[in-house]
Motif scaffolding. Structure first.
Motif, PDB file in Angstrom:
ATOM      1  N   UNK A  13     -14.727  -2.747 -56.442  1.00  0.00           N
ATOM      2  CA  UNK A  13     -13.836  -3.175 -56.841  1.00  0.00           C
ATOM      3  C   UNK A  13     -13.736  -4.286 -57.963  1.00  0.00           C
ATOM      4  N   UNK A  14     -14.588  -6.008 -57.192  1.00  0.00           N
ATOM      5  CA  UNK A  14     -15.425  -7.031 -57.755  1.00  0.00           C
ATOM      6  C   UNK A  14     -16.288  -6.077 -59.393  1.00  0.00           C
ATOM      7  N   UNK A  15     -16.401  -5.972 -59.295  1.00  0.00           N
ATOM      8  CA  UNK A  15     -17.000  -5.137 -60.593  1.00  0.00           C
ATOM      9  C   UNK A  15     -15.845  -4.935 -61.634  1.00  0.00           C
ATOM     10  N   UNK A  16     -15.197  -4.586 -61.241  1.00  0.00           N
ATOM     11  CA  UNK A  16     -13.812  -4.450 -62.002  1.00  0.00           C
ATOM     12  C   UNK A  16     -12.731  -4.986 -62.243  1.00  0.00           C
ATOM     13  N   UNK A  17     -13.103  -6.301 -61.199  1.00  0.00           N
ATOM     14  CA  UNK A  17     -11.827  -7.376 -61.245  1.00  0.00           C
ATOM     15  C   UNK A  17     -12.741  -8.165 -62.666  1.00  0.00           C
ATOM     16  N   UNK A  18     -14.214  -7.918 -62.337  1.00  0.00           N
ATOM     17  CA  UNK A  18     -14.924  -8.722 -63.384  1.00  0.00           C
ATOM     18  C   UNK A  18     -14.410  -8.195 -64.958  1.00  0.00           C
ATOM     19  N   UNK A  19     -14.920  -6.628 -64.964  1.00  0.00           N
ATOM     20  CA  UNK A  19     -14.127  -6.526 -66.528  1.00  0.00           C
ATOM     21  C   UNK A  19     -13.298  -6.562 -67.247  1.00  0.00           C
ATOM     22  N   UNK A  20     -12.291  -6.247 -66.195  1.00  0.00           N
ATOM     23  CA  UNK A  20     -11.150  -6.468 -66.479  1.00  0.00           C
ATOM     24  C   UNK A  20     -10.665  -8.690 -67.000  1.00  0.00           C
ATOM     25  N   UNK A  21     -10.991  -8.837 -66.142  1.00  0.00           N
ATOM     26  CA  UNK A  21     -11.086 -10.675 -66.575  1.00  0.00           C
ATOM     27  C   UNK A  21     -11.770 -11.065 -67.789  1.00  0.00           C
ATOM     28  N   UNK A  22     -12.780 -10.492 -67.924  1.00  0.00           N
ATOM     29  CA  UNK A  22     -13.751  -9.770 -69.651  1.00  0.00           C
ATOM     30  C   UNK A  22     -13.266  -9.925 -70.748  1.00  0.00           C
ATOM     31  N   UNK A  23     -12.198  -8.535 -70.219  1.00  0.00           N
ATOM     32  CA  UNK A  23     -11.183  -7.829 -70.952  1.00  0.00           C
ATOM     33  C   UNK A  23     -10.558  -9.158 -71.242  1.00  0.00           C
ATOM     34  N   UNK A  24     -10.146  -9.593 -70.282  1.00  0.00           N
ATOM     35  CA  UNK A  24      -8.069 -10.357 -70.492  1.00  0.00           C
ATOM     36  C   UNK A  24      -8.905 -11.897 -71.451  1.00  0.00           C
ATOM     37  N   UNK A  25     -10.361 -12.192 -70.693  1.00  0.00           N
ATOM     38  CA  UNK A  25     -11.400 -13.690 -71.937  1.00  0.00           C
ATOM     39  C   UNK A  25     -10.884 -13.222 -73.633  1.00  0.00           C
TER      40      UNK A  25
END
Length: 164
Positions: free
Chosen positions: A115-127
């Motif tokens: 879940x932490x890895x998926x949150x990081x990936x989604x945050x990177x896309x938003x950034x």
């Protein structure tokens, strides 16, 4: 430090109304010596009416050397959240959390390393959508580059966000 004086010393010299101290001069010792003179002469020499201490002079910040975007992560027993803060304005530039309804349905667990890895990936896309290419990482004292923290940071790096 600025002192406003009244009494005998002011009448002797009107320029003594506002006494300016430079750095390194101890105002306490100055006041103590004046009180001692007052005691010896048995007449009031000085009366301090107002004591003003100006704020310290700080050099102007150089904005191009500051790291304006800071990544902060928070982990609870149920959820993982990460946000990027724009430090000059103290606003949240982008955030992602496993509490979001759209993300909860696609995750098996909302609190593990995956879940932490998926949150990081989604945050990177938003950034990258907001055209923020680089962030600096701010870890709390108890956080180490291990486990969920490592998963968030590595997924940000893999998605193309530079870490300062």
């Amino acid at each position: 430090m600025r002192l406003r004086l009244k009494g005998f010393m002011q009448s002797m010299n009107p320029k003594l109304n506002n006494v300016q101290f430079q750095h390194g001069v101890n105002s306490t010792s100055f006041l103590y010596s004046l009180k001692w003179l007052q005691y010896l002469s048995r007449q009031p020499l000085i009366a301090v009416t107002e004591m003003v201490i100006p704020p310290p002079v700080r050099p102007p910040r150089i904005l191009k050397f500051l790291k304006p975007y800071i990544l902060k992560m928070h982990f609870t027993n149920k959820y993982v959240s990460a946000q990027v803060i724009h430090s000059p304005t103290a606003t949240v530039a982008s955030a992602a959390s496993s509490q979001e309804k759209a993300l909860r349905s696609s995750m098996e667990s909302t609190r593990d390393v995956a879940a932490a890895a998926k949150i990081g990936k989604i945050l990177a896309e938003r950034l990258l959508l907001k055209e923020i290419p680089a962030v600096s990482v701010s870890l709390k004292r108890e956080q180490k580059y291990h486990g969920k923290v490592k998963a968030v940071i590595d997924s940000l790096r893999e998605a193309g966000v530079k870490l300062l």
